[in-house]
Design a protein around this motif. Structure first.
Motif, mmCIF file in Angstrom:
data_model
loop_
_atom_site.group_PDB
_atom_site.id
_atom_site.type_symbol
_atom_site.label_atom_id
_atom_site.label_comp_id
_atom_site.label_asym_id
_atom_site.label_seq_id
_atom_site.Cartn_x
_atom_site.Cartn_y
_atom_site.Cartn_z
ATOM 1 N N UNK A 124 0.816 -1.134 0.040
ATOM 2 C CA UNK A 124 -0.066 0.125 -0.146
ATOM 3 C C UNK A 124 0.962 1.299 0.089
ATOM 4 N N UNK A 125 0.561 2.207 0.881
ATOM 5 C CA UNK A 125 1.331 3.301 1.035
ATOM 6 C C UNK A 125 2.656 3.345 1.549
ATOM 7 N N UNK A 126 3.711 4.024 1.623
ATOM 8 C CA UNK A 126 4.913 4.075 1.806
ATOM 9 C C UNK A 126 5.196 3.483 3.305
ATOM 10 N N UNK A 127 4.293 3.661 4.368
ATOM 11 C CA UNK A 127 4.338 2.901 5.597
ATOM 12 C C UNK A 127 4.227 1.743 5.569
ATOM 13 N N UNK A 128 3.486 1.008 4.451
ATOM 14 C CA UNK A 128 3.341 -0.373 4.283
ATOM 15 C C UNK A 128 4.711 -1.096 3.782
ATOM 16 N N UNK A 129 5.339 -0.351 2.965
ATOM 17 C CA UNK A 129 6.594 -0.600 2.387
ATOM 18 C C UNK A 129 7.639 -0.849 3.587
ATOM 19 N N UNK A 130 7.573 0.081 4.490
ATOM 20 C CA UNK A 130 8.559 0.236 5.701
ATOM 21 C C UNK A 130 8.218 -0.888 6.566
ATOM 22 N N UNK A 168 9.937 7.329 -2.522
ATOM 23 C CA UNK A 168 10.890 6.434 -2.452
ATOM 24 C C UNK A 168 12.202 7.154 -2.012
ATOM 25 N N UNK A 169 12.368 8.142 -3.134
ATOM 26 C CA UNK A 169 13.701 8.819 -2.944
ATOM 27 C C UNK A 169 13.887 9.470 -1.672
ATOM 28 N N UNK A 170 12.744 10.187 -1.295
ATOM 29 C CA UNK A 170 12.775 10.969 -0.002
ATOM 30 C C UNK A 170 13.145 10.255 1.326
ATOM 31 N N UNK A 171 12.337 8.895 1.219
ATOM 32 C CA UNK A 171 12.616 8.094 2.495
ATOM 33 C C UNK A 171 13.731 7.258 2.368
ATOM 34 N N UNK A 172 14.407 6.849 1.197
ATOM 35 C CA UNK A 172 15.676 6.130 1.516
ATOM 36 C C UNK A 172 16.640 6.902 2.172
ATOM 37 N N UNK A 173 17.384 6.386 2.784
ATOM 38 C CA UNK A 173 18.750 6.735 3.661
ATOM 39 C C UNK A 173 18.390 7.484 4.806
ATOM 40 N N UNK A 174 17.009 7.393 5.272
ATOM 41 C CA UNK A 174 16.455 7.638 6.621
ATOM 42 C C UNK A 174 17.063 6.686 7.752
ATOM 43 N N UNK A 175 17.510 7.272 8.868
ATOM 44 C CA UNK A 175 18.175 6.046 9.737
ATOM 45 C C UNK A 175 17.156 5.265 10.052
ATOM 46 N N UNK A 176 15.981 5.378 10.259
ATOM 47 C CA UNK A 176 15.122 4.265 10.731
ATOM 48 C C UNK A 176 14.649 3.253 9.663
ATOM 49 N N UNK A 177 15.093 3.358 8.500
ATOM 50 C CA UNK A 177 14.878 1.986 7.780
ATOM 51 C C UNK A 177 16.072 1.618 6.678
#
Lengths: 432, 432, 432
Positions: A124-130, A168-177
């Motif tokens: 689903x949304x990006x949180x589901x990907x996480x 995706x581009x914004x979320x990649x590289x964040x310390x929690x994933x």
């Protein structure tokens, strides 16, 4: 441990049921697929423990994946990414998928060395990907793997997932994933059609051009690879190839394959042809001209041409024009186009490189041919300017070829047969 | 208080001017619309206190809405969502819209029991949507209604609003808003064309395929319903139906209607046809074949066929092919497609369900027909594989039918006349 | 200091190499471009210190920009926005671009008075845009300019940049940037094709309709102006005009020009034609009818018409219909459309304004003509309803014209010659 997420391109995404009910060897299909080599073997093989396998068989399917990978994985020439179960709306399904991942990736079970990642459907949304990414991370910790070493691919089969790709581009590289593990973005048009509640009169799938654009763009922005969904009508080889051509113009160079026959088509299609060809726009229908002794002949009835001494009469679909030779050539240039061969592309690149090294920023690449319509022969010739940007954009099929050449030694013989040893050698080294 | 935001589908969005200048009864059109029943009555009725009503008449229009709803609302079979005034660039307009909402929803005025929500035009970015939502919340508090009980629909008629749709899913559920009230996302192509500053040579509206895709996707991701904008050329019934077919392939199943005649078309079009039909691609033009005594006949001149004893000559738009029978059948299969009837779809679903219950995951659905071209008869037959995913995707028109059947008892007679009692009954219960 | 970021529309974006190798005057092309006037002079002139200029010549190119602007900038009728070097993946390139900006904008060098902004190529995500914006701000501070006074335009040539456009509206106005300086969003399809890794059989560029939609929408939402990329085939004037027509239906009214000849086409194309025309859909091909003594004649062979006394036989691409006069007129209305002239549009607007001032909200605009096919004459007449929304949407080409008229006095003579003094005068004042 050796990991192989080094592919820049993926042409083929081949799914196989993991466990068949009522067969003596429920892993029969897996075993057969694991033996594929050369053009029949996909770039990415997906033992499919989701839709292709009956719900009641999925625990056995997970075990079959382990057994077949442990047994035959070493020899398989492509990457292996099993599809596990997942659903944005079902915690039970997600939990089941997690348990299968944990088991398949357990080094004690012997499959891990030949496992490259997992495919997560129905996100689903990006949180589901996480949530899925977090399970990968836990699996990696439990089994002593480096974080991010298992690749994650997703099936885009909901509007929510389509929207998630742009984040995706914004979320990649964040310390929690560890979303850097993202590998393939794969469209799943059947379930997407259901999620979007689309209807067509015949019940056929819509084309979904915007979805495919957005998937390709999402892949471009996040360093992933875009793959189109399955083409159900297995007998329609022309349709499958047309779909690939359409996808390639969107930057989506990979496609799902349901049979080894489709794998052969999809491994071959994105590579330049062995022979160049001339196309003619015959009143709205594109026709490939037939080469006869170096002359390109149109054999249809939609265009007619007569030579009346000092002028020509050209009729396209009933509309007649009387033209002198220059005007005729101009008109035919507008109706024709040339599809360059691998050899032609390598030639043009080498020509441009030589000019560039000699300090010239742009050169004209010329294509000439003699056409024949209704027995009348006409010589045409067309130029295209190549500068650095043209060169870079034209290079994509060659870069794809080089990626194939590097990672799929099992296809070297097939490629040499298709193009000749010499062309393969030049294509493998041009531009480097 | 009874609320009815239970529709899963909306086929029709019918607007009516709220107050006419210079008429004895300025609410004449409202009164007439409130009397509509059956296929002439829309799923959503929109007393339009914005563009359809002169600015000077809008206070009177708000009062007319109250009066007509209080008087006739109980009997109206669809939902009622008046459009009030709003503009992303005008606080004055927004304030006026707020005052009209406050008044129309006042329980003392007698319209509230038959009021389902409001339509907000000319919204901008998501923060502008939140301003409208806040007014809904205040109205609900002032009048003792539960928060979120009044539905909010918006008209997408700016690039900013198009961009806002993708944020809806993320914003819903936050403690500072009640955006769960969102109901319809309605494209407004005339003002959108102005906002985008688009130009066409004839002054006709652009098709805006990407906008419609994005609206449908936004609806899918946020649990809303997508509706296309008005089709101005009221006399062009074919064009209106073609637009709906195009929309449906995007998952946009609703459309604006400007007249009761358009309402009938738009209530009917998304439902499967009563009779199946065969389509033939006649050199690029799709033609419905005529059934004559169980044979499907092509009567045009674009395709010709002659039987020459042991082979056939097929000519499509001037291009001739000589084929044996198998090759001819293959060629014709490529040119034909079948549009299943409601009955056919229910049959296929039941057939698949029976197979599934018996433990079979996929079945072949066969369609056969005898075609006739130039007096030559040819039998064709085609299979399509149905698995769980095909079944789920094919089910959408039936789910739509069932939603209509449940919420629109006033249309039961029309549906029975269209399909027969028996088909209606089976369609109403299949898949549950 | 006078700044001129007042354009609401930009038709033309004309690039010129800044420094040629091996020429006596390396600024030759710049000098020639600076002398352009009238329809040959672009709305935005872009001395191109990036792709059009060899890397080794770019320092000299920056100096040439300064010299030519200082010398000839006062007389140049359009805005001037040099393109400097930039790349999302190269800090070295970005630093070089910054130094060139600092130098070109230095008031002591004499170019600043005629400098309107800079064009930044190869941008990535929105944070990359902010890096460029920050350099603008530093340049402005160093040189005593007001923050935001230099316009920033970007070339969209990556998936990441395409995604960034949707964020612009949210980021503008934040205290840590000056993104209000944003001016043009320009598609760069060659490098975009490379970034998306798209392939076409002939090596031609894909059409990228979704990119162009998204650019136009991004411009609409953020108050910027959308411009399409270069059209390489300079000799293909028809193709260039077709591309513009396609762009305009997306709200993208500007396009790149590579030659003064292309500038003339692109300055003219988005303005309404001087003469109205009738189009006929001749079996899928759109044909402009020839006016002969007030009658609009179809001269092709795709449609035939015979008058058989009390009925007519109309054949379209081989499909015959026998029709009475009313049915024939109906059929022809469906096949024809009218392209209004500037004069026609002004007439319709004035007619609607008069009706509105007299209290009428909607009027019918009628178009009539006598058509001739195969010597048979038929009178047709069609109505279109105009209300306030139609009027506002139809006004776009006139608003464009008025923006041109205000900012490009050097084109007044050309416009008067194209349309007549009278039409220009009415078009310049209607709707205000």
């Amino acid at each position: 441990m050796e990991r192989r997420h080094t592919r820049k391109f993926v042409r083929t995404f081949f799914t196989t049921p993991t466990a068949l009910e009522g067969e003596e060897d429920s892993a029969k299909m897996l075993n057969r697929a694991a033996d594929l080599r050369g053009m029949e073997a996909p770039d990415v093989w997906v033992p499919d423990n989701e839709d292709a396998t009956a719900p009641s068989m999925r625990d056995e399917g997970a075990q079959n994946i382990i057994d077949v990978l442990a047994d035959k994985g070493d020899g398989f020439p492509g990457e292996v990414h099993p599809r596990i179960v997942w659903h944005r709306d079902s915690p039970t399904t997600r939990h089941q998928g997690f348990k299968h991942m944990l088991e398949i990736a357990d080094p004690d079970n012997g499959a891990l060395d030949n496992l490259d990642g997992f495919v997560i459907p129905e996100v689903g949304g990006i949180d589901d990907w996480k949530k899925a990414d977090e399970f990968f991370t836990i699996v990696e910790h439990e089994h002593g793997l480096e974080e991010g070493s298992l690749a994650m691919s997703v099936i885009i089969e909901s509007g929510a997932a389509e929207l998630a790709m742009r984040k995706l581009r914004d979320e990649m590289g964040k310390p929690d994933n560890n979303l850097e593990r993202m590998f393939l973005l794969v469209d799943g048009e059947v379930d997407y059609t259901k999620d979007m509640r689309a209807i067509t009169p015949t019940g056929g799938l819509p084309e979904w051009p915007e979805l495919r654009h957005n998937t390709s763009r999402g892949a471009s922005a996040a360093g992933c690879i875009a793959v189109d969904g399955p083409y159900d009508d297995i007998r329609d080889v022309d349709g499958y190839n047309e779909r690939m051509t359409d996808n390639q113009a969107k930057g989506m160079l990979g496609i799902w394959s349901l049979t080894p026959g489709q794998v052969v088509e999809a491994n071959t299609n994105p590579l330049p042809p062995a022979t160049g060809s001339w196309l003619l726009d015959a009143d709205g229908r594109e026709v490939e001209l037939t080469e006869e002794d170096g002359v390109f002949v149109y054999n249809g009835d939609r265009i007619s041409l007569t030579d009346e001494g000092d002028e020509y009469v050209l009729a396209v679909g009933g509309d007649e024009q009387t033209l002198d030779e220059d005007a005729l050539v101009d008109e035919l240039l507008g109706l024709t186009s040339y599809v360059p061969s691998m050899d032609d592309i390598v030639d043009s690149m080498e020509e441009f490189e030589a000019a560039r090294d000699a300090g010239t920023g742009a050169i004209a690449i010329t294509r000439s041919a003699t056409l024949e319509i209704d027995g009348v022969e006409v010589d045409i010739s067309t130029d295209r300017m190549w500068d650095e940007a043209t060169y870079q954009a034209a290079k994509t099929p060659i870069t794809l070829f080089q990626d194939v050449y590097e990672h799929r030694p099992d296809q070297h013989d097939d490629l040499a047969e298709l193009y000749s040893e010499d062309v393969v050698e030049r294509a493998a080294s041009v531009g480097n």
